[in-house]
Design an enzyme around this catalytic site. Structure first.
Site, PDB file in Angstrom:
ATOM      1  N   SER A   1     -10.532   0.188   7.051  1.00  0.00           N
ATOM      2  CA  SER A   1      -9.893   0.284   5.731  1.00  0.00           C
ATOM      3  C   SER A   1      -9.173  -0.970   5.276  1.00  0.00           C
ATOM      4  O   SER A   1      -8.658  -1.010   4.165  1.00  0.00           O
ATOM      5  CB  SER A   1      -8.921   1.467   5.704  1.00  0.00           C
ATOM      6  OG  SER A   1      -9.618   2.679   5.701  1.00  0.00           O
TER       7      SER A   1
ATOM      8  N   SER B   1      -9.888   2.444   2.787  1.00  0.00           N
ATOM      9  CA  SER B   1      -8.968   3.122   1.913  1.00  0.00           C
ATOM     10  C   SER B   1      -8.032   2.183   1.157  1.00  0.00           C
ATOM     11  O   SER B   1      -7.414   2.584   0.171  1.00  0.00           O
ATOM     12  CB  SER B   1      -8.119   4.110   2.730  1.00  0.00           C
ATOM     13  OG  SER B   1      -7.289   3.400   3.646  1.00  0.00           O
TER      14      SER B   1
ATOM     15  N   LYS C   1       0.848  -1.189   0.000  1.00  0.00           N
ATOM     16  CA  LYS C   1       0.000   0.000   0.000  1.00  0.00           C
ATOM     17  C   LYS C   1       0.884   1.239   0.000  1.00  0.00           C
ATOM     18  O   LYS C   1       1.862   1.315   0.756  1.00  0.00           O
ATOM     19  CB  LYS C   1      -0.907  -0.008   1.234  1.00  0.00           C
ATOM     20  CG  LYS C   1      -1.898   1.152   1.287  1.00  0.00           C
ATOM     21  CD  LYS C   1      -2.832   1.007   2.491  1.00  0.00           C
ATOM     22  CE  LYS C   1      -3.855   2.136   2.536  1.00  0.00           C
ATOM     23  NZ  LYS C   1      -4.816   1.994   3.658  1.00  0.00           N
TER      24      LYS C   1
END
Length: 493
Positions: A183, A159, A78
């Site tokens: 998330s 997210s 990420k």
């Protein structure tokens, strides 16, 4: 089996058996990324050359008997984790071109254990969002689609939408993610994969771009519960550079996946039965509980009375901490700098932040600044912290009756990219089942458990006691076995 169809466990077994190589695996995933990423937009940065070099080095280590626990496994990172020598954007224009000189502790641990990094995956800007549409680098598309409406592009959740989409589309064996209010678990549920938010403090936050420091926690997403367990063991561990990192031994999480659930007491919180909840979600929840009963678990009705205050509490605490953390992006030290002739320092700040921050980040900064301001601090932030303590106490009292809690992961399946976007409050409601675990610092895992009428994945969530990720993995694996979730998205490598 195509190489990209491997789970992390089966890939490691194939590597150990000499049936494939890290180079072959890495090439297969890179080919898939080159073919599908132009549509999915899961990756912001693809590190093809570095990945192939790392794969060659990994194969060389394995050849001389020096293989680590993740030796040769291609993973996605990420783009919130600092990676030395590779751009880290946090999904924001204000960090465009920022190349960290150091490695986050989590990614350093993965490299130590032999992982190969394919690149950096997309996310909502500064991890603020539930759809991956707030990224400055474009929206991510969910590789799943509705059976009767295949042309509507769906969100992957947020997210960590890039992480979830990449894993679901078979563009990586697993991915790092972060969870501040859901998330990891929400995008995992939307994309039909597993994802765990561990106990706050289990994984170091050093080198992770901060959103809300008392809530942020790193964790993995992967195709199976066991894959998540394998990744978490490498990601976790004490780090003296993070004051909130726990100096505790890291268990063998993968072994816990084989534990029976017979004798466990499973809490069913009555407050999670929301008005207007989709009948499919209610039915799946009941089915998941029945599966656990069939395996010898006992259901216990419990109350978490302050749950109804969790979302408003979260949306006071998180923006307040974000407004403090994001104050460092001022156009002076790193990232974007917007200035004009004869402008002063204040003008530099205003221009840089106005151009560098997206609308959702600006909204949350303004909310956070407001609730921390003189005259409002006691009314909002201080009160929210008191309610947070009550939410934590609800769970502490529940642990006297139960070993784990099972709830839905999300209030719906993945929605369209043009749906729910106009009303921020509607978007925030996506986190209604997940924020309590962050506010209380508890571990929670999302497990794919079924499909809705449109053929989209739905997930269940297991919440555990502090530092008891093992029970989360045990219960999650039991649900996974019973569900026998074998569906795959239409878009995959």
């Amino acid at each position: 089996m195509r190489l990209t169809d491997h789970t992390l466990r089966s890939a490691l077994d194939a590597l150990n058996a000499g049936e494939t190589t890290s180079v072959a695996l890495t090439e297969a995933f890179l080919e898939g990324i080159a073919r599908l990423n132009p549509r999915l937009n899961a990756f912001i940065t693809v590190s093809a050359d570095q990945a192939l070099e790392a794969a060659k080095a990994s194969d060389a280590r394995r050849a001389v008997g020096k293989a680590g626990p993740l030796e040769g496994a291609p993973l996605a990172i990420k783009d919130l984790f600092c990676t030395a020598g590779t751009q880290t954007t946090a999904g924001s224009a204000i960090l465009g071109g920022f190349v960290p000189p150091y490695e986050s502790t989590v990614t350093k641990n993965l490299l130590r254990d032999g992982a190969v990094f394919l690149g950096k995956v997309n996310l909502d800007e500064f991890a603020m969002g539930s759809s991956n549409k707030t990224s400055a680098y474009g929206a991510v598309e969910n590789p799943w689609s509705r059976a009767n409406d295949p042309d509507t592009r769906l969100v992957p959740g947020g997210s960590s939408g890039g992480s979830a989409a990449a894993v679901a589309a078979h563009l990586a064996l697993g991915a790092t993610a972060t969870d501040t209010g859901g998330s990891i678990r929400q995008p995992a549920a939307f994309c039909g994969i597993a994802g765990i938010k561990p106990t706050y403090g289990r994984c170091s936050r050093f080198g992770i771009v901060a959103f809300a420091s008392s809530l942020d926690q790193a964790g993995p997403v992967a195709r199976t519960v066991e894959d998540c367990a394998i990744l978490l063991r490498s990601m976790a561990g004490f780090d003296p550079r993070d004051a909130t990192s726990a100096d505790l031994p890291v268990p063998d999480f993968a072994a816990a996946c084989a534990r029976p659930v017979k004798g466990l007491r499973i809490g069913v919180p009555r407050e999670y039965r929301l008005d207007g909840m989709a009948p499919e979600i209610e039915a799946l929840w009941r089915q998941g509980l029945d599966w656990l009963v069939q395996q010898g678990a006992t259901l216990v009705d419990i109350s978490l009375p302050h749950t109804k205050y969790a979302l408003p509490t979260y949306y006071v605490v998180a923006p307040a901490e974000a407004s403090s953390n994001l104050a460092r992006y001022d156009g002076v030290r790193f990232g974007l700098r917007e200035t004009a002739q004869n402008s002063d320092l204040r003008d530099l700040y205003e221009r840089t932040r106005a151009k560098g921050f997206g609308a959702e980040v600006q909204r949350r900064i303004m909310i956070g600044t407001y609730v921390l301001s003189a005259g409002y601090y006691d009314a909002y932030y201080l009160k929210a912290q008191k309610v947070r303590a009550l939410i934590r106490r609800d769970f502490e009292q529940a642990w006297g009756q139960v070993d784990a809690i099972v709830t839905p992961a999300t209030p719906s399946a993945a929605f369209g990219m043009d749906e729910k976007q106009d009303d921020p409050v509607t978007m925030y409601l996506n986190d209604v089942f997940t924020v309590t675990a962050n506010l209380a610092g508890l571990p929670g895992i999302a497990v794919p458990a079924g499909l809705d009428a449109q053929g989209l994945p739905l997930g269940l969530q297991v919440i555990g006691k502090p530092w008891d990720e093992e029970t989360c993995f045990s219960v999650g694996a039991a649900i996974e076995r019973a569900a026998n979730f074998t569906a795959v998205p239409g878009i995959r490598a």
